[in-house]
Design an enzyme around this catalytic site. Sequence first.
Site, PDB file in Angstrom:
ATOM      1  N   HIS A  60       0.848  -1.195   0.000  1.00  0.00           N
ATOM      2  CA  HIS A  60       0.000   0.000   0.000  1.00  0.00           C
ATOM      3  C   HIS A  60       0.877   1.236   0.000  1.00  0.00           C
ATOM      4  O   HIS A  60       1.626   1.480   0.957  1.00  0.00           O
ATOM      5  CB  HIS A  60      -0.922   0.018   1.219  1.00  0.00           C
ATOM      6  CG  HIS A  60      -1.925   1.129   1.191  1.00  0.00           C
ATOM      7  ND1 HIS A  60      -3.172   0.995   0.598  1.00  0.00           N
ATOM      8  CD2 HIS A  60      -1.860   2.397   1.651  1.00  0.00           C
ATOM      9  CE1 HIS A  60      -3.830   2.126   0.704  1.00  0.00           C
ATOM     10  NE2 HIS A  60      -3.046   3.010   1.338  1.00  0.00           N
ATOM     11  N   THR A 122      -4.940  11.334 -14.565  1.00  0.00           N
ATOM     12  CA  THR A 122      -3.863  11.264 -13.573  1.00  0.00           C
ATOM     13  C   THR A 122      -2.503  10.993 -14.195  1.00  0.00           C
ATOM     14  O   THR A 122      -1.481  11.522 -13.751  1.00  0.00           O
ATOM     15  CB  THR A 122      -4.185  10.201 -12.500  1.00  0.00           C
ATOM     16  OG1 THR A 122      -3.139  10.154 -11.540  1.00  0.00           O
ATOM     17  CG2 THR A 122      -4.378   8.815 -13.103  1.00  0.00           C
ATOM     18  N   ASP A 134       4.347   6.430 -13.259  1.00  0.00           N
ATOM     19  CA  ASP A 134       4.429   5.671 -12.013  1.00  0.00           C
ATOM     20  C   ASP A 134       5.902   5.461 -11.701  1.00  0.00           C
ATOM     21  O   ASP A 134       6.600   4.743 -12.418  1.00  0.00           O
ATOM     22  CB  ASP A 134       3.714   4.323 -12.151  1.00  0.00           C
ATOM     23  CG  ASP A 134       3.514   3.618 -10.813  1.00  0.00           C
ATOM     24  OD1 ASP A 134       4.333   3.850  -9.895  1.00  0.00           O
ATOM     25  OD2 ASP A 134       2.556   2.839 -10.684  1.00  0.00           O
ATOM     26  N   ARG A 136       7.172   4.156  -8.920  1.00  0.00           N
ATOM     27  CA  ARG A 136       7.383   3.234  -7.812  1.00  0.00           C
ATOM     28  C   ARG A 136       8.276   2.056  -8.189  1.00  0.00           C
ATOM     29  O   ARG A 136       8.135   1.470  -9.250  1.00  0.00           O
ATOM     30  CB  ARG A 136       6.039   2.720  -7.291  1.00  0.00           C
ATOM     31  CG  ARG A 136       5.252   3.769  -6.558  1.00  0.00           C
ATOM     32  CD  ARG A 136       3.877   3.294  -6.174  1.00  0.00           C
ATOM     33  NE  ARG A 136       3.043   3.044  -7.345  1.00  0.00           N
ATOM     34  CZ  ARG A 136       1.770   2.669  -7.280  1.00  0.00           C
ATOM     35  NH1 ARG A 136       1.198   2.479  -6.104  1.00  0.00           N
ATOM     36  NH2 ARG A 136       1.079   2.477  -8.387  1.00  0.00           N
ATOM     37  N   LYS A 162       2.606  -4.470  -9.718  1.00  0.00           N
ATOM     38  CA  LYS A 162       3.123  -4.870  -8.408  1.00  0.00           C
ATOM     39  C   LYS A 162       3.518  -6.344  -8.415  1.00  0.00           C
ATOM     40  O   LYS A 162       4.597  -6.720  -7.942  1.00  0.00           O
ATOM     41  CB  LYS A 162       2.094  -4.593  -7.315  1.00  0.00           C
ATOM     42  CG  LYS A 162       1.866  -3.126  -7.037  1.00  0.00           C
ATOM     43  CD  LYS A 162       0.858  -2.917  -5.918  1.00  0.00           C
ATOM     44  CE  LYS A 162       0.658  -1.438  -5.621  1.00  0.00           C
ATOM     45  NZ  LYS A 162      -0.329  -1.211  -4.541  1.00  0.00           N
TER      46      LYS A 162
END
Length: 213
Positions: A60, A122, A134, A136, A162
């Site tokens: 998360h 977005t 993104d 991440r 992920k």
Amino acid sequence: MPDTPTVVATPRSRVRVPLRFQDGYEADAELVTFHGLADGQEHVAVVLGEPGPVPLVRLHSECLTGDVFGSARCDCGPQLREAVERIADRGGVLLYLRQEGRGIGLYNKLDAYALQDEGLDTYEANAALGLPEDARDYTAAAQMLRALGIGELDLLSNNPDKADQLRALGVDVRDRIPTGVFTTAHNVRYLRAKVLQTQHTLPLAALTELSAG
């Protein structure tokens, strides 16, 4: 795609924390901090229930606006609340990762919100700011899982990236289990963009209909 981490992370501290949510739901958790995480961030593992050989795990990403202030522009707060209960019921871990705004940071995320108010989605808003859609990287997440002795898991997520990144990092993701769908009048376009741009597991037809309405 990140390479398998070579630096070993180790647990730094463990502390019991009783959790309580605004709707009255409560759960007992163990919060674990770490030494040696690849990105140097203060990520936290939230251990819930009695994790078995294949625990339920959620990665998360921190969302101040959604998790703390209850922003209706995303689905992060409801996803966090849902994940805690589902993981506590089955046994597993929620990794709370300091990756605000898909890794671009709080101020940049709020700048992107302003562009979304002008009509961009977005991902387009991030690009207009010269930022990745993104940013991440889940190397630290893989380190945390290894430090907790987790090599195989079921992943609670709508995001295929992920699972792909964890597998590339040597973590055995047995199954990816979708989260619920939490729509508001303010986040339908955001959720629809997730499906179209990054193949999130969400009902596109229903989101398109709501967005048109």
